[in-house]
Design a protein around this motif. Structure first.
Motif, PDB file in Angstrom:
ATOM      1  N   THR A 196       0.907  -1.128   0.090  1.00 29.40           N
ATOM      2  CA  THR A 196      -0.188   0.290   0.198  1.00 29.40           C
ATOM      3  C   THR A 196       0.280   1.427  -0.007  1.00 29.40           C
ATOM      4  O   THR A 196       0.395   2.451  -0.812  1.00 29.40           O
ATOM      5  N   HIS A 197       1.854   0.955   0.836  1.00 26.48           N
ATOM      6  CA  HIS A 197       2.746   2.704   0.944  1.00 26.48           C
ATOM      7  C   HIS A 197       3.722   2.379  -0.253  1.00 26.48           C
ATOM      8  O   HIS A 197       3.597   3.524  -1.185  1.00 26.48           O
ATOM      9  N   GLU A 198       4.020   1.626  -0.898  1.00 27.10           N
ATOM     10  CA  GLU A 198       5.090   1.403  -2.206  1.00 27.10           C
ATOM     11  C   GLU A 198       3.250   1.534  -3.349  1.00 27.10           C
ATOM     12  O   GLU A 198       4.426   2.445  -4.838  1.00 27.10           O
ATOM     13  N   ILE A 199       2.927   1.862  -3.672  1.00 30.43           N
ATOM     14  CA  ILE A 199       1.667   1.519  -4.630  1.00 30.43           C
ATOM     15  C   ILE A 199       1.519   3.193  -4.451  1.00 30.43           C
ATOM     16  O   ILE A 199       0.915   4.100  -4.770  1.00 30.43           O
ATOM     17  N   GLY A 200       1.878   4.319  -3.185  1.00 24.73           N
ATOM     18  CA  GLY A 200       1.984   5.318  -3.477  1.00 24.73           C
ATOM     19  C   GLY A 200       2.462   5.817  -3.962  1.00 24.73           C
ATOM     20  O   GLY A 200       2.070   7.146  -4.632  1.00 24.73           O
ATOM     21  N   HIS A 201       3.422   5.348  -3.486  1.00 22.24           N
ATOM     22  CA  HIS A 201       4.884   6.007  -4.700  1.00 22.24           C
ATOM     23  C   HIS A 201       4.239   6.181  -6.172  1.00 22.24           C
ATOM     24  O   HIS A 201       4.662   6.924  -6.346  1.00 22.24           O
ATOM     25  N   LEU A 202       3.995   4.710  -6.337  1.00  9.86           N
ATOM     26  CA  LEU A 202       3.082   4.789  -8.223  1.00  9.86           C
ATOM     27  C   LEU A 202       2.954   5.441  -8.530  1.00  9.86           C
ATOM     28  O   LEU A 202       3.090   6.110  -9.798  1.00  9.86           O
ATOM     29  N   ASP A 206       5.278  11.339  -2.258  1.00  4.68           N
ATOM     30  CA  ASP A 206       6.360  10.475  -1.619  1.00  4.68           C
ATOM     31  C   ASP A 206       6.498  10.967   0.466  1.00  4.68           C
ATOM     32  O   ASP A 206       5.199  11.273   0.500  1.00  4.68           O
ATOM     33  N   HIS A 207       7.759  10.915   0.626  1.00  2.00           N
ATOM     34  CA  HIS A 207       7.126  10.556   1.987  1.00  2.00           C
ATOM     35  C   HIS A 207       6.708  11.947   2.921  1.00  2.00           C
ATOM     36  O   HIS A 207       7.153  12.842   2.361  1.00  2.00           O
ATOM     37  N   THR A 208       5.917  11.757   4.299  1.00  2.00           N
ATOM     38  CA  THR A 208       5.749  12.609   4.038  1.00  2.00           C
ATOM     39  C   THR A 208       5.552  12.494   6.283  1.00  2.00           C
ATOM     40  O   THR A 208       5.348  10.961   6.369  1.00  2.00           O
ATOM     41  N   LEU A 283      13.144   1.676   6.794  1.00  5.37           N
ATOM     42  CA  LEU A 283      12.745   2.459   5.849  1.00  5.37           C
ATOM     43  C   LEU A 283      12.595   1.851   4.503  1.00  5.37           C
ATOM     44  O   LEU A 283      13.501   1.032   3.576  1.00  5.37           O
ATOM     45  N   ALA A 284      11.336   3.018   3.893  1.00  7.53           N
ATOM     46  CA  ALA A 284      10.855   1.337   2.786  1.00  7.53           C
ATOM     47  C   ALA A 284      10.288   3.510   1.702  1.00  7.53           C
ATOM     48  O   ALA A 284      10.907   4.007   2.580  1.00  7.53           O
ATOM     49  N   ARG A 285      11.519   3.090   0.824  1.00  9.81           N
ATOM     50  CA  ARG A 285      11.711   4.318   0.065  1.00  9.81           C
ATOM     51  C   ARG A 285      11.274   4.396  -1.285  1.00  9.81           C
ATOM     52  O   ARG A 285      10.966   3.428  -1.879  1.00  9.81           O
ATOM     53  N   SER A 286      11.543   5.279  -1.665  1.00 11.45           N
ATOM     54  CA  SER A 286      11.093   5.293  -3.659  1.00 11.45           C
ATOM     55  C   SER A 286      12.334   5.479  -4.603  1.00 11.45           C
ATOM     56  O   SER A 286      12.876   6.324  -3.555  1.00 11.45           O
ATOM     57  N   ARG A 287      12.611   5.293  -5.182  1.00  7.71           N
ATOM     58  CA  ARG A 287      13.862   5.625  -6.559  1.00  7.71           C
ATOM     59  C   ARG A 287      13.445   6.518  -7.694  1.00  7.71           C
ATOM     60  O   ARG A 287      12.089   5.867  -8.103  1.00  7.71           O
TER      61      ARG A 287
HETATM   62 ZN   LIG Z   1       8.854   5.017   0.931  1.00  9.65          ZN
END
Ligand SMILES: [Zn+2]
Length: 292
Positions: A196-202, A206-208, A283-287
């Motif tokens: 659910t978090h990663e689809i948010g990036h998709l 970004d993070h808040t 940490l979950a993050r996006s690139r």
């Molecule tokens: Zn993330």
């Protein structure tokens, strides 16, 4: 548990505490273009391998549940549809111009560092994950979403989600954290919570640091709260992808040579505060990867 063993106290640049923060061409710079999709449907697919560590293979449905939560929200007030395609054998993330691209969800099973020589050119090129089908990011990262977008317009072309099953034990149970109450239904690193978090990036988030947001970058073992999309992230969908309207670029209206002019107005965005964030947990993050 591996997840507990990898608890870290991470010092990172502070994130804005706005209800939501849009991903930008220049991360954290609200004067640069925000990332967004401007097509009515996002096709996505799961790697047929799933997570070989899981038996039975409940991970496929857990990922579907995460997309379903976003779909419910988009159906209510957004303009995007998600469509799952068949399972695929593809194991490569990223975008190839004129290539066969999928918005892919996959689990990486081994750490690149454990067998790819430090002198291998793939490290510098950032290609180890695709070349050797391994996890090339930090051990402490649960998952990564790699989004490819047009640098001028911010329009997203492709986005792939990789889970770090090389380090973490993924589960789909809704019980107590496995570290406290081990059992068949206990929760370690929850697939749906993470997805659910990663689809948010998709979709361009970004993070808040906003309390209760699914887009908080940290996650603790056994966490399930991110399965439910919070009000701030919901607001992002309603504002950025208005139902019956055009997706909103920010801050500049998009003129895409291929697609013609698109109207747009600034949506709420967030500057980054300089406050340090003490994050407990992984940490979950996006690139992001820009193309011209
Ligand atoms: Zn993330």
């Amino acid at each position: 548990m591996l997840a507990l063993a990898s608890w870290v106290v991470a010092l990172a640049l502070g994130q804005a505490s706005d209800p939501y923060v849009r991903s930008r061409v220049v991360a954290g710079d609200s004067s640069s273009q925000a990332l967004f999709w401007n097509q009515p449907r996002i096709d996505w697919q799961q790697s047929s391998l799933g997570n070989p560590n899981m038996n039975p293979h409940t991970e496929f449905d857990a990922v579907r549940e995460a997309f379903k939560s976003w779909q419910t929200l988009f159906t209510r007030c957004g303009n995007l549809d998600f469509a799952e395609g068949p399972l695929v054998d593809a194991r490569k993330v990223g975008f190839t111009r004129d290539g066969d691209n999928q918005n892919l969800v996959l689990f990486r099973m081994t750490r690149c560092k454990s067998f790819v020589d430090a002198s291998d050119a793939c490290w510098k090129a950032g290609t180890c994950a695709n070349l050797y089908d391994c996890w090339d990011d930090e051990d402490g990262t649960l998952a990564v979403t790699l989004t490819t977008y047009d640098e001028r317009s911010g329009i997203i072309r492709d986005s792939d989600i990789s889970f770090n099953a090389a380090t973490y034990t993924f589960t789909t149970g809704s019980g107590a954290p496995c570290v406290l109450v081990p059992g068949p239904n206990c929760a370690s690193t929850d697939v749906q919570n993470t997805a659910t978090h990663e689809i948010g990036h998709l979709v361009g988030l970004d993070h808040t640091r906003a309390a209760g947001s699914i887009m908080n970058r940290s996650s603790s073992p056994g966490e399930l709260s991110k399965r439910v999309i919070d009000s701030g992230s919901s607001e992002f969908v309603c504002v950025t992808y208005p139902k019956g309207g055009m997706s909103q670029s920010s801050p500049h209206p998009v003129v895409d040579l291929e697609l013609g002019p698109k109207a747009g107005c600034a949506a709420a965005g967030g500057g980054f505060s300089a406050l340090a964030l003490l994050g407990l947990g992984v940490l979950a993050r996006s690139r992001r990867r820009g193309v011209r």
